[in-house]
Scaffold this motif. Structure first.
Motif, PDB file in Angstrom:
ATOM      1  N   ARG A 226       0.859  -1.418  -0.110  1.00 48.53           N
ATOM      2  CA  ARG A 226      -0.223   0.006   0.174  1.00 48.53           C
ATOM      3  C   ARG A 226       0.688   1.247  -0.065  1.00 48.53           C
ATOM      4  N   GLN A 227       2.208   1.182  -0.133  1.00 46.95           N
ATOM      5  CA  GLN A 227       3.112   2.183  -0.328  1.00 46.95           C
ATOM      6  C   GLN A 227       3.164   2.593  -1.599  1.00 46.95           C
ATOM      7  N   SER A 228       3.277   4.052  -1.837  1.00 46.09           N
ATOM      8  CA  SER A 228       3.483   4.321  -3.475  1.00 46.09           C
ATOM      9  C   SER A 228       4.768   5.294  -3.370  1.00 46.09           C
ATOM     10  N   PHE A 229       5.568   5.262  -4.532  1.00 51.06           N
ATOM     11  CA  PHE A 229       6.710   6.047  -4.691  1.00 51.06           C
ATOM     12  C   PHE A 229       6.536   6.550  -6.097  1.00 51.06           C
ATOM     13  N   ALA A 230       6.371   8.066  -6.186  1.00 44.70           N
ATOM     14  CA  ALA A 230       6.259   8.657  -7.515  1.00 44.70           C
ATOM     15  C   ALA A 230       7.299   9.783  -7.652  1.00 44.70           C
ATOM     16  N   VAL A 231       7.872   9.550  -9.122  1.00 48.91           N
ATOM     17  CA  VAL A 231       8.889  10.247  -9.562  1.00 48.91           C
ATOM     18  C   VAL A 231       8.274  10.910 -10.717  1.00 48.91           C
ATOM     19  N   ARG A 232       8.492  12.060 -10.940  1.00 48.14           N
ATOM     20  CA  ARG A 232       8.346  13.103 -12.238  1.00 48.14           C
ATOM     21  C   ARG A 232       9.586  12.877 -13.034  1.00 48.14           C
ATOM     22  N   ILE A 233       9.630  12.756 -14.219  1.00 45.45           N
ATOM     23  CA  ILE A 233      10.603  12.549 -15.386  1.00 45.45           C
ATOM     24  C   ILE A 233      10.563  13.428 -16.238  1.00 45.45           C
ATOM     25  N   ASP A 234      11.556  14.344 -16.455  1.00 48.27           N
ATOM     26  CA  ASP A 234      11.419  15.578 -17.283  1.00 48.27           C
ATOM     27  C   ASP A 234      12.402  15.092 -18.454  1.00 48.27           C
ATOM     28  N   SER A 235      12.114  15.222 -19.673  1.00 50.96           N
ATOM     29  CA  SER A 235      12.998  14.774 -20.770  1.00 50.96           C
ATOM     30  C   SER A 235      12.850  15.724 -22.204  1.00 50.96           C
ATOM     31  N   TYR A 244      17.914   7.457 -21.800  1.00 53.54           N
ATOM     32  CA  TYR A 244      17.920   7.527 -20.383  1.00 53.54           C
ATOM     33  C   TYR A 244      18.880   8.664 -19.960  1.00 53.54           C
ATOM     34  N   SER A 245      19.798   8.912 -20.741  1.00 53.06           N
ATOM     35  CA  SER A 245      20.863  10.071 -20.395  1.00 53.06           C
ATOM     36  C   SER A 245      20.192  11.613 -20.317  1.00 53.06           C
ATOM     37  N   ALA A 246      18.997  11.367 -20.951  1.00 50.78           N
ATOM     38  CA  ALA A 246      18.369  12.665 -21.309  1.00 50.78           C
ATOM     39  C   ALA A 246      17.180  13.033 -19.926  1.00 50.78           C
ATOM     40  N   GLU A 302      18.241   3.988  -7.191  1.00 46.92           N
ATOM     41  CA  GLU A 302      19.617   4.601  -7.551  1.00 46.92           C
ATOM     42  C   GLU A 302      19.605   6.456  -7.896  1.00 46.92           C
ATOM     43  N   LYS A 303      18.600   6.631  -8.588  1.00 46.78           N
ATOM     44  CA  LYS A 303      18.577   8.161  -8.972  1.00 46.78           C
ATOM     45  C   LYS A 303      17.977   8.844  -7.823  1.00 46.78           C
ATOM     46  N   THR A 304      17.024   8.413  -7.045  1.00 48.14           N
ATOM     47  CA  THR A 304      16.135   9.134  -6.203  1.00 48.14           C
ATOM     48  C   THR A 304      16.608   8.885  -4.794  1.00 48.14           C
ATOM     49  N   GLY A 305      16.867   7.845  -4.498  1.00 51.88           N
ATOM     50  CA  GLY A 305      17.202   7.615  -2.802  1.00 51.88           C
ATOM     51  C   GLY A 305      15.929   6.696  -2.280  1.00 51.88           C
TER      52      GLY A 305
END
Length: 329
Positions: A226-235, A244-246, A302-305
Motif C-alpha cells: 500500500r506504499q507508493s513512490f512517485a517520480v516525475r521524469i522530465d525529458s 535515459y541520459s536525457a 539509485e537516482k532518487t534514493g
C-alpha cells in the motif's frame, strides 16, 4: 534442513534489482531461496510435490531444493516472481525440447501455483491478466483515471478515421515482443502516426492508436503493498525510454485521489505491486499511458534514493499475514 518460512525469489541469475531486495531481506534475517527455472535440467534445482494423503491442513506438501538450501512448500512465507528464464533444452531435438519445456512449466510452475498460502509478488497468472493493454485501459476508466481517446483495431479505415478526428495521434505496441530484422534487434517506441501512413497491411493484426497528450513531463509511480513512490521524469521526449541520459528526476507526492485510483487498479487485477506510467498535461493532470505489473524500478531508487527495495523486503517479510498496519487501507 529446510529454511523456516523462506521467501522464494524466482529470477534470472544476473538480476540486480532482485539483489537489492535480497540484501534487505538478509538484513531482516528472513531466509531466502533463490532459483531460476533454467537450473532444473542441469541438476541445480529439484522439486518434489505430494498431493493426496497429506494432512487435511496441507493439500500439497513437498520440497524445493537448490544446492545450498531446501524450502518446504507448505511453509513458504512469500514468492517474489521477478524475471525467471525457462529452460530451452537446446541439446534436444525440437519435439523433445517442446515436450520437456511443457513438463517443466506445468510441473514446476504448476506446483508453485497450487500453493494458496504464501504471498505472491506478483502471481504470474495475475501479472499476465494485468499485462493486456485493453484490460488495463478498461480498468483505468473504471477506477476513475483519465484515459486519452484510444482505438485498438485492425481495420485500416477505422484507424485512418480516428487519426483524422484526433489529428495528433501516436501508435504503440500492444505487447513488447523481441523482434529482429537482418539480425539486428529492434525496439518499438511510442511514435507519431498520420492517416496516410496507415495502409492495408494494418489489417494483419490489431494496432493501438491513442490521442497524443500535450504533456510537459511523465510520472512513474511504483506501488508496493500500500506504499507508493512517485517520480516525475522530465525529458522533452515523446517516449522517455529512448534516451535515459536525457532524463531528470524529481520525487513528488501523489494526490490522494490519484493514489486511491492506482491502488484500486492493482486491486482489480489482484496484484500487490505494479509500475504505472502517466503523462502530465499542461494543467498538471495525469493521463493514463499504461501499467507494467512487473516493471523495472532499481534505477529509480539509485537516482532518487527512494527506499523501494526496502519496501519490497518489508512486504515479502510480512508474507500472507496482514498484521503490519503499513499495508492496510
Amino acid at each position: 534442513m529446510a529454511d523456516t518460512q523462506p521467501v522464494l525469489v524466482v529470477t534470472e541469475p544476473l538480476d540486480i534489482t532482485a539483489d537489492m531486495v535480497i540484501t534487505h531481506l538478509n538484513q531482516r534475517d528472513v531466509p531466502v531461496v533463490r532459483f531460476n527455472p533454467a537450473d532444473l535440467p542441469v541438476g541445480d534445482l529439484t522439486v518434489t510435490a505430494r498431493f493426496g494423503g497429506c494432512p487435511a491442513s496441507a493439500p500439497v506438501a513437498g520440497q524445493l531444493r537448490i544446492p545450498s538450501r531446501t524450502a518446504d512448500l507448505e511453509h513458504l512465507r512469500a514468492v517474489y516472481w521477478r524475471r525467471p528464464i525457462w529452460p530451452a533444452f537446446d541439446r534436444l531435438d525440437a519435439d523433445d525440447a517442446r515436450y520437456a519445456a511443457a513438463q517443466v512449466r506445468h510441473g514446476l510452475a504448476g506446483t508453485l501455483y497450487s500453493l494458496d498460502h504464501p504471498l505472491w509478488v506478483n502471481h504470474p497468472a495475475s501479472n499476465a491478466a494485468a499485462d493486456y493493454k485493453p484490460a488495463q485501459l478498461a480498468a483505468a476508466v473504471r477506477c476513475g483515471l483519465t484515459v486519452p481517446a484510444t482505438l485498438i483495431t485492425n481495420d485500416p479505415g477505422e484507424a485512418r478515421q480516428f487519426i483524422t478526428t484526433h489529428r495528433r495521434v501516436i501508435s504503440k505496441t500492444l505487447r513488447w515482443t523481441p523482434y529482429e530484422r537482418a539480425g539486428i534487434g529492434l525496439t518499438s517506441w511510442a511514435e507519431p502516426v498520420t492517416a496516410d501512413e496507415v495502409d492495408d497491411s494494418a489489417a494483419v493484426a490489431p494496432h493501438l492508436f491513442q490521442a497524443r497528450v500535450d504533456k510537459v513531463a511523465d510520472l512513474r509511480v511504483l506501488v508496493v503493498g500500500r506504499q507508493s513512490f512517485a517520480v516525475r521524469i522530465d525529458s522533452g521526449l515523446l517516449d522517455w525510454r529512448k534516451d535515459y541520459s536525457a532524463l531528470s528526476y524529481t520525487v513528488v507526492d501523489l494526490p490522494s485521489r490519484l493514489e486511491r485510483a492506482l491502488l484500486a487498479c492493482l486491486d482489480h487485477f489482484g496484484i500487490p505491486s505494479g509500475s504505472f506510467d502517466l503523462a502530465l498535461d499542461r494543467d498538471g493532470e495525469p493521463q493514463w499511458p499504461e501499467l507494467n505489473p512487473n516493471g523495472q524500478w532499481g534505477w529509480l531508487e539509485e537516482k532518487t534514493g527512494l527506499p523501494m527495495a526496502a519496501a519490497f523486503a518489508d512486504l515479502l517479510a510480512q508474507g500472507d499475514n496482514p498484521d503490519d498496519a503499513r499495508y492496510r487501507d
